[in-house]
Write a protein that holds these residues in place. Structure first.
Motif, PDB file in Angstrom:
ATOM      1  N   THR A 187       0.830  -1.214   0.000  1.00 50.30           N
ATOM      2  CA  THR A 187       0.000   0.000   0.000  1.00 50.30           C
ATOM      3  C   THR A 187       0.859   1.255   0.000  1.00 50.30           C
ATOM      4  O   THR A 187       0.574   2.225  -0.713  1.00 50.30           O
ATOM      5  CB  THR A 187      -0.938   0.009   1.222  1.00 50.30           C
ATOM      6  OG1 THR A 187      -1.739  -1.172   1.212  1.00 50.30           O
ATOM      7  CG2 THR A 187      -1.857   1.230   1.195  1.00 50.30           C
ATOM      8  N   PHE A 188       1.931   1.241   0.803  1.00 45.69           N
ATOM      9  CA  PHE A 188       2.822   2.411   0.845  1.00 45.69           C
ATOM     10  C   PHE A 188       3.471   2.652  -0.522  1.00 45.69           C
ATOM     11  O   PHE A 188       3.539   3.791  -0.996  1.00 45.69           O
ATOM     12  CB  PHE A 188       3.899   2.220   1.910  1.00 45.69           C
ATOM     13  CG  PHE A 188       4.858   3.374   2.008  1.00 45.69           C
ATOM     14  CD1 PHE A 188       4.516   4.515   2.709  1.00 45.69           C
ATOM     15  CD2 PHE A 188       6.092   3.340   1.365  1.00 45.69           C
ATOM     16  CE1 PHE A 188       5.391   5.598   2.783  1.00 45.69           C
ATOM     17  CE2 PHE A 188       6.969   4.405   1.429  1.00 45.69           C
ATOM     18  CZ  PHE A 188       6.613   5.538   2.144  1.00 45.69           C
ATOM     19  N   ILE A 189       3.953   1.580  -1.157  1.00 41.81           N
ATOM     20  CA  ILE A 189       4.592   1.712  -2.475  1.00 41.81           C
ATOM     21  C   ILE A 189       3.596   2.240  -3.507  1.00 41.81           C
ATOM     22  O   ILE A 189       3.900   3.152  -4.275  1.00 41.81           O
ATOM     23  CB  ILE A 189       5.177   0.361  -2.916  1.00 41.81           C
ATOM     24  CG1 ILE A 189       6.362  -0.022  -2.017  1.00 41.81           C
ATOM     25  CG2 ILE A 189       5.624   0.411  -4.378  1.00 41.81           C
ATOM     26  CD1 ILE A 189       6.857  -1.436  -2.218  1.00 41.81           C
ATOM     27  N   GLN A 211       2.281  12.633   7.432  1.00 44.05           N
ATOM     28  CA  GLN A 211       2.059  11.532   8.374  1.00 44.05           C
ATOM     29  C   GLN A 211       1.001  10.565   7.850  1.00 44.05           C
ATOM     30  O   GLN A 211       1.092   9.349   8.063  1.00 44.05           O
ATOM     31  CB  GLN A 211       1.633  12.083   9.749  1.00 44.05           C
ATOM     32  CG  GLN A 211       2.710  12.880  10.460  1.00 44.05           C
ATOM     33  CD  GLN A 211       3.985  12.083  10.669  1.00 44.05           C
ATOM     34  OE1 GLN A 211       3.958  10.906  11.008  1.00 44.05           O
ATOM     35  NE2 GLN A 211       5.123  12.734  10.458  1.00 44.05           N
ATOM     36  N   GLU A 212       0.006  11.094   7.134  1.00 45.66           N
ATOM     37  CA  GLU A 212      -1.051  10.229   6.586  1.00 45.66           C
ATOM     38  C   GLU A 212      -0.525   9.335   5.464  1.00 45.66           C
ATOM     39  O   GLU A 212      -1.162   8.324   5.137  1.00 45.66           O
ATOM     40  CB  GLU A 212      -2.221  11.081   6.093  1.00 45.66           C
ATOM     41  CG  GLU A 212      -3.033  11.680   7.244  1.00 45.66           C
ATOM     42  CD  GLU A 212      -4.099  12.647   6.774  1.00 45.66           C
ATOM     43  OE1 GLU A 212      -4.087  13.023   5.575  1.00 45.66           O
ATOM     44  OE2 GLU A 212      -4.952  13.035   7.602  1.00 45.66           O
ATOM     45  N   LYS A 213       0.618   9.703   4.879  1.00 44.01           N
ATOM     46  CA  LYS A 213       1.254   8.811   3.898  1.00 44.01           C
ATOM     47  C   LYS A 213       1.676   7.498   4.572  1.00 44.01           C
ATOM     48  O   LYS A 213       1.812   6.463   3.910  1.00 44.01           O
ATOM     49  CB  LYS A 213       2.488   9.482   3.293  1.00 44.01           C
ATOM     50  CG  LYS A 213       2.200  10.684   2.399  1.00 44.01           C
ATOM     51  CD  LYS A 213       1.733  10.256   1.026  1.00 44.01           C
ATOM     52  CE  LYS A 213       1.624  11.450   0.094  1.00 44.01           C
ATOM     53  NZ  LYS A 213       1.109  11.035  -1.247  1.00 44.01           N
ATOM     54  N   PHE A 214       1.896   7.556   5.902  1.00 42.36           N
ATOM     55  CA  PHE A 214       2.282   6.364   6.657  1.00 42.36           C
ATOM     56  C   PHE A 214       1.075   5.710   7.338  1.00 42.36           C
ATOM     57  O   PHE A 214       1.019   4.486   7.453  1.00 42.36           O
ATOM     58  CB  PHE A 214       3.332   6.719   7.710  1.00 42.36           C
ATOM     59  CG  PHE A 214       4.627   7.234   7.136  1.00 42.36           C
ATOM     60  CD1 PHE A 214       5.592   6.349   6.667  1.00 42.36           C
ATOM     61  CD2 PHE A 214       4.887   8.593   7.058  1.00 42.36           C
ATOM     62  CE1 PHE A 214       6.782   6.811   6.135  1.00 42.36           C
ATOM     63  CE2 PHE A 214       6.073   9.070   6.523  1.00 42.36           C
ATOM     64  CZ  PHE A 214       7.024   8.174   6.056  1.00 42.36           C
ATOM     65  N   MET A 229      -0.681   1.751   7.365  1.00 42.26           N
ATOM     66  CA  MET A 229      -0.735   1.093   8.679  1.00 42.26           C
ATOM     67  C   MET A 229      -2.130   0.568   9.001  1.00 42.26           C
ATOM     68  O   MET A 229      -2.282  -0.320   9.841  1.00 42.26           O
ATOM     69  CB  MET A 229      -0.293   2.070   9.770  1.00 42.26           C
ATOM     70  CG  MET A 229       1.202   2.273   9.867  1.00 42.26           C
ATOM     71  SD  MET A 229       2.079   0.768  10.338  1.00 42.26           S
ATOM     72  CE  MET A 229       1.443   0.515  11.984  1.00 42.26           C
ATOM     73  N   ALA A 230      -3.143   1.101   8.322  1.00 38.87           N
ATOM     74  CA  ALA A 230      -4.508   0.611   8.533  1.00 38.87           C
ATOM     75  C   ALA A 230      -4.626  -0.866   8.180  1.00 38.87           C
ATOM     76  O   ALA A 230      -5.484  -1.569   8.723  1.00 38.87           O
ATOM     77  CB  ALA A 230      -5.494   1.436   7.707  1.00 38.87           C
ATOM     78  N   TRP A 262      -1.802  10.186  13.841  1.00 39.85           N
ATOM     79  CA  TRP A 262      -1.599   8.832  14.359  1.00 39.85           C
ATOM     80  C   TRP A 262      -2.612   8.404  15.412  1.00 39.85           C
ATOM     81  O   TRP A 262      -2.689   7.212  15.734  1.00 39.85           O
ATOM     82  CB  TRP A 262      -0.187   8.700  14.930  1.00 39.85           C
ATOM     83  CG  TRP A 262       0.847   8.546  13.862  1.00 39.85           C
ATOM     84  CD1 TRP A 262       1.573   9.534  13.269  1.00 39.85           C
ATOM     85  CD2 TRP A 262       1.257   7.324  13.241  1.00 39.85           C
ATOM     86  NE1 TRP A 262       2.404   9.020  12.314  1.00 39.85           N
ATOM     87  CE2 TRP A 262       2.242   7.647  12.274  1.00 39.85           C
ATOM     88  CE3 TRP A 262       0.904   5.987  13.403  1.00 39.85           C
ATOM     89  CZ2 TRP A 262       2.859   6.697  11.479  1.00 39.85           C
ATOM     90  CZ3 TRP A 262       1.511   5.026  12.615  1.00 39.85           C
ATOM     91  CH2 TRP A 262       2.482   5.384  11.668  1.00 39.85           C
ATOM     92  N   SER A 263      -3.386   9.331  15.947  1.00 47.28           N
ATOM     93  CA  SER A 263      -4.357   8.972  16.997  1.00 47.28           C
ATOM     94  C   SER A 263      -5.348   7.898  16.550  1.00 47.28           C
ATOM     95  O   SER A 263      -5.602   6.939  17.288  1.00 47.28           O
ATOM     96  CB  SER A 263      -5.107  10.222  17.474  1.00 47.28           C
ATOM     97  OG  SER A 263      -4.268  11.051  18.234  1.00 47.28           O
TER      98      SER A 263
END
Length: 391
Positions: A132-134, A306-309, A313-314, A372-373
């Motif tokens: 997903t990150f890629i 930060q939302e790119k990470f 992570m979801a 991140w919350s």
């Protein structure tokens, strides 16, 4: 043929290295996972793209060829959104079926812990986090840009991909005192343009505070950045200078060379939507906004970085929640029930994401906490469900 047989034997040997329990669980997880990706992608594409393209074909004369190209270019952005949702649905369906068939109970009866049972789901979640990150960083930004360019081309609209409104740029540096040649730090220039189009700034106003006590205002109908000379070329305007004594002078010009950096041009070229930016682009944009003194946009960009990470992570969070929740239940969940439960959990997660993201952008929370919350809250919920499933 020889090479193909060798490749198959190699894959088979590597596959057998994986413990039997994990191979069995992965075989159970993959069919509903691919089904869920297909289902969520089709639904989201239909709502987000397909209906709009059909309307443009009927009302604006968009050809079918361009519509198909736009559709394909938009596909990666919806796949990225489907990956976490598919993980959640796949784990819910798979582990609830195993629970209803008493297979989870049988595994526990021979000493296999709940943590070990859901380990395969977590591994799949970690793998999909990387994918997903890629996708989100390398493929989605370029595909979204290509989709927009193709749509404009198909509609016969002029290519104004650099069209932006309300460009503001603050420059900080040394403010010189002409009487003593001393200097103090502060804002030296404030640049504003109503529009940026075809590499030109339209309706420009520049306030110059670089000389202590003097105030200068330049107003021009247009201006553009002269890269070879590293200056701004303004056209058709006036310069008003107010001296410390209150006197003023006004000069009319047709062309005027102004010594200001390229900051306004760089600000104008930043995409407004983070979906058009790679992580590297977003980091550069954040730095540029900070240098220009636009703290609100810098804060917004920090949240988007930060939302790119957090988006990838979801996948881990949903794999934990889905498998733990299903291991606790002993009622078989159908595909329709799993789909509905997935939608509810996803809706809760994204409502949390929207609320905390807005708080991060507004400054009520730090960008890091705001982004991140939702992940930490959801992960904590998953840990609680895992604890309850192990009872």
């Amino acid at each position: 043929m020889n090479f193909l047989n060798k490749y198959q034997r190699f894959i088979s040997s590597k596959w057998k290295v994986i413990p039997l329990l994990d191979r069995w669980l992965i075989r159970e997880l993959l069919p509903p996972f691919f089904f869920a990706i297909s289902a969520f992608t089709v639904v989201s594409l239909s709502v987000g793209v397909m209906f709009d393209l059909v309307r443009k074909i009927v009302e604006s004369g968009l050809s079918l060829k361009f519509a198909i190209q736009v559709f394909l270019f938009k596909l990666p952005s919806f796949l990225v959104l489907s990956f976490p949702m598919a993980i959640l649905m796949a784990t819910l369906l798979t582990y609830s079926r195993l629970s209803s068939n008493s297979e989870i109970k049988a595994l526990k009866s021979i000493g296999v812990s709940t943590k070990r049972i859901i380990a395969s789901a977590l591994v799949l979640g970690v793998l999909m986090t990387g994918i997903t990150f890629i996708f989100n960083d390398l493929i989605v930004p370029s595909s979204n840009k290509n989709a927009e360019a193709t749509l404009r081309k198909g509609l016969g609209v002029s290519m104004h991909s650099d069209y932006v409104t309300d460009i503001m740029y603050s420059r900080f540096g040394k403010i010189i005192d002409p009487s003593s040649n001393d200097s103090v730090d502060g804002m030296t220039h404030l640049f504003y343009a109503k529009e940026f189009q075809n590499k030109e700034m339209i309706d420009v106003t520049v306030l110059d505070f670089s000389r202590l006590g003097y105030k200068q205002m330049l107003v021009a109908k247009r201006g553009f950045w002269n890269e070879p000379n590293a200056t701004w070329d303004f056209q058709d305007g006036n310069i008003l200078t107010i001296s410390p004594s209150g006197g003023f002078t006004s000069i009319r010009f047709e062309n005027y060379i102004y010594p200001l950096d390229s900051g306004p041009n760089k600000i104008a070229e930043i995409p407004k939507d983070a979906n058009y930016m790679t992580l590297s682009d977003a980091l550069k944009a954040e730095k540029l906004y900070e240098l220009s003194g636009n703290l609100k946009e810098a804060r917004r960009m920090k949240v988007r970085i930060q939302e790119k990470f957090t988006l990838p992570m979801a996948c881990i969070v949903f794999s934990l929640i889905g498998s733990s929740l299903a291991c606790k239940s002993y009622e078989r969940t159908s595909q329709s029930q799993g789909f509905a439960m997935s939608i509810i959990l996803i809706l809760i997660y994204y409502i949390l994401s929207f609320v905390f993201s807005s708080l991060g952008v507004s400054g009520a929370l730090s960008p890091l906490v705001g982004a991140w919350s939702p992940v930490l809250i959801s992960f904590s919920g998953g840990i609680y469900l895992l604890y309850k499933a192990g009872d």
